[in-house]
Design an enzyme around this catalytic site. Structure first.
Site, PDB file in Angstrom:
ATOM      1  N   ASP A  38       0.846  -1.187   0.000  1.00  9.60           N
ATOM      2  CA  ASP A  38       0.000   0.000   0.000  1.00  9.60           C
ATOM      3  C   ASP A  38       0.891   1.250   0.000  1.00  9.60           C
ATOM      4  O   ASP A  38       1.771   1.375  -0.846  1.00  9.60           O
ATOM      5  CB  ASP A  38      -0.949  -0.061   1.210  1.00  9.60           C
ATOM      6  CG  ASP A  38      -1.945   1.080   1.262  1.00  9.60           C
ATOM      7  OD1 ASP A  38      -2.882   1.098   0.453  1.00  9.60           O
ATOM      8  OD2 ASP A  38      -1.768   1.966   2.123  1.00  9.60           O
ATOM      9  N   TYR A  58      -1.115  11.237   3.561  1.00  9.97           N
ATOM     10  CA  TYR A  58      -1.964  11.411   2.394  1.00  9.97           C
ATOM     11  C   TYR A  58      -2.161  12.879   2.028  1.00  9.97           C
ATOM     12  O   TYR A  58      -2.466  13.199   0.881  1.00  9.97           O
ATOM     13  CB  TYR A  58      -3.311  10.725   2.607  1.00  9.97           C
ATOM     14  CG  TYR A  58      -3.220   9.251   2.301  1.00  9.97           C
ATOM     15  CD1 TYR A  58      -3.341   8.784   1.004  1.00  9.97           C
ATOM     16  CD2 TYR A  58      -2.964   8.333   3.306  1.00  9.97           C
ATOM     17  CE1 TYR A  58      -3.222   7.439   0.711  1.00  9.97           C
ATOM     18  CE2 TYR A  58      -2.850   6.982   3.033  1.00  9.97           C
ATOM     19  CZ  TYR A  58      -2.979   6.544   1.730  1.00  9.97           C
ATOM     20  OH  TYR A  58      -2.852   5.218   1.451  1.00  9.97           O
ATOM     21  N   HIS A  82      -7.093  -6.244  -0.839  1.00 10.75           N
ATOM     22  CA  HIS A  82      -6.023  -5.251  -0.757  1.00 10.75           C
ATOM     23  C   HIS A  82      -4.994  -5.622   0.308  1.00 10.75           C
ATOM     24  O   HIS A  82      -3.821  -5.320   0.191  1.00 10.75           O
ATOM     25  CB  HIS A  82      -6.648  -3.889  -0.433  1.00 10.75           C
ATOM     26  CG  HIS A  82      -5.662  -2.774  -0.265  1.00 10.75           C
ATOM     27  ND1 HIS A  82      -5.068  -2.144  -1.331  1.00 10.75           N
ATOM     28  CD2 HIS A  82      -5.162  -2.177   0.841  1.00 10.75           C
ATOM     29  CE1 HIS A  82      -4.248  -1.206  -0.895  1.00 10.75           C
ATOM     30  NE2 HIS A  82      -4.288  -1.204   0.423  1.00 10.75           N
TER      31      HIS A  82
END
Length: 329
Positions: A173, A247, A302
């Site tokens: 990720d 982020y 994921h």
């Protein structure tokens, strides 16, 4: 892209990327707005029923036993001279063995690599890191401290602080994004690159801005004890600030001026990943100028290394062994 400082594109391209990023975040916030409305209704219902309980932030005082399981390794700390930050990691395997460095994703911490710590310690010094802002690693308060250049430099500095000049680098990720960039910036430090469910950064930049359908993440098979471990870590005061700051700086120094990855690379992908579409995995191969192996697991999500640890570990072993054999030949 020889070094992180050289990664930033010319002003015109940065303006274009900023404009596209603005559109992307507009879509993100629209989606979040709908979710917020639903959450708001639930909050009002909760306030009406249990007003005293609604606003109480519950901090878990004691870690679950799994976080101190000795079979996973030893909890260690290292302070980086340049940044002054103290990093936490869990290490398994004898000192002096080849280093395998593991970089987790969002919202995770070192524990997401528990299955790999046990598996690879027989032949490697396996180190699962808490990235800057996560878990027990220091969390600088300002979002500027989470730019990609800083995160890349962290890995270089940690590698040197551990007494190594190269490693097998594995990332999942967001940790996969960092792993790709370290491999591009410091190829001499990465003998083999393994990435789980994250495409080459150039693919990510171009693709994700055009596909807002990737805003919903898939689930993960965790035990009750695993969930308690995550709740314990992220219930601590300020525990989510650092991860969110990762982020907030996601487009810093993107797109890249230099793209090529020159070491053997394994990309593992869970096809049921609702956030990262499998097309990005296929496109990634054009950026790897060495042996490249892509394995797509149709039944995995994921959270691949936690979802299907036995299969993932076997695939990593195969890749590592075949590369050793390839060098001998």
């Amino acid at each position: 892209m020889a070094r992180p400082g050289a990664a930033c594109p010319p002003p015109a391209r940065r303006v274009m990327v900023a404009a596209r990023a603005l559109l992307f975040w507009a879509l993100v916030y629209s989606y979040c707005g709908v979710c917020a409305c639903i959450a708001g209704l639930r909050l009002l219902w909760s306030i009406g029923r249990r007003p005293g309980e609604t606003f109480r932030w519950v901090v878990r005082e004691n870690p679950p036993a799994c976080l101190n399981d000795p079979s996973l390794g030893t909890h260690c700390y290292v302070r980086i001279k340049d940044s002054g930050l103290r990093f936490h990691y869990v290490a398994a395997g004898e000192r002096g063995k080849p280093l395998m460095l593991l970089l987790h994703g969002f919202p995770e911490f070192w524990y997401s690599w528990r299955h790999q710590l046990r598996e690879f310690k027989s032949e490697y010094r396996v180190v699962a890191l808490d990235l800057r802002g996560y878990g027990e690693t220091d969390a600088p308060p300002h979002k500027e401290n989470y730019k990609l250049d800083c995160l890349i430099a962290d890995i270089k500095d940690i590698l040197e602080s551990l007494g190594y000049n190269k490693c097998v680098l594995i990332g999942h990720d967001w940790g996969g994004m960092i792993a790709w960039l370290v491999a591009i910036c410091y190829p001499e430090m990465v003998t083999k690159l393994i990435v789980v469910n994250f495409p080459h950064p150039s693919v990510f930049t171009e693709y994700i801005l055009r596909h807002p359908s990737q805003l919903i993440k898939s689930g993960c098979r965790l035990t009750a004890e695993d969930i308690e471990a995550y709740l314990y870590v992220f219930s601590q005061p300020g525990a989510l600030t650092g991860p969110i700051n990762h982020y907030r700086t996601i487009f810093s120094c993107l797109p890249l001026q230099h793209h090529e990855v020159i070491m053997p690379t394994l990309l593992l992908w869970g096809e049921r990943d609702a956030f990262m579409e499998v097309e990005m995995a296929e496109i990634t191969r054009i950026y790897v100028k060495n042996h490249f192996r892509l394995t797509i697991l149709s039944e995995a999500s994921h959270w691949l290394q936690q979802d299907q640890p036995d299969i993932v570990n076997k695939l990593i072993w195969t890749f590592l062994k075949e590369e050793t054999k390839r060098k001998r030949e």
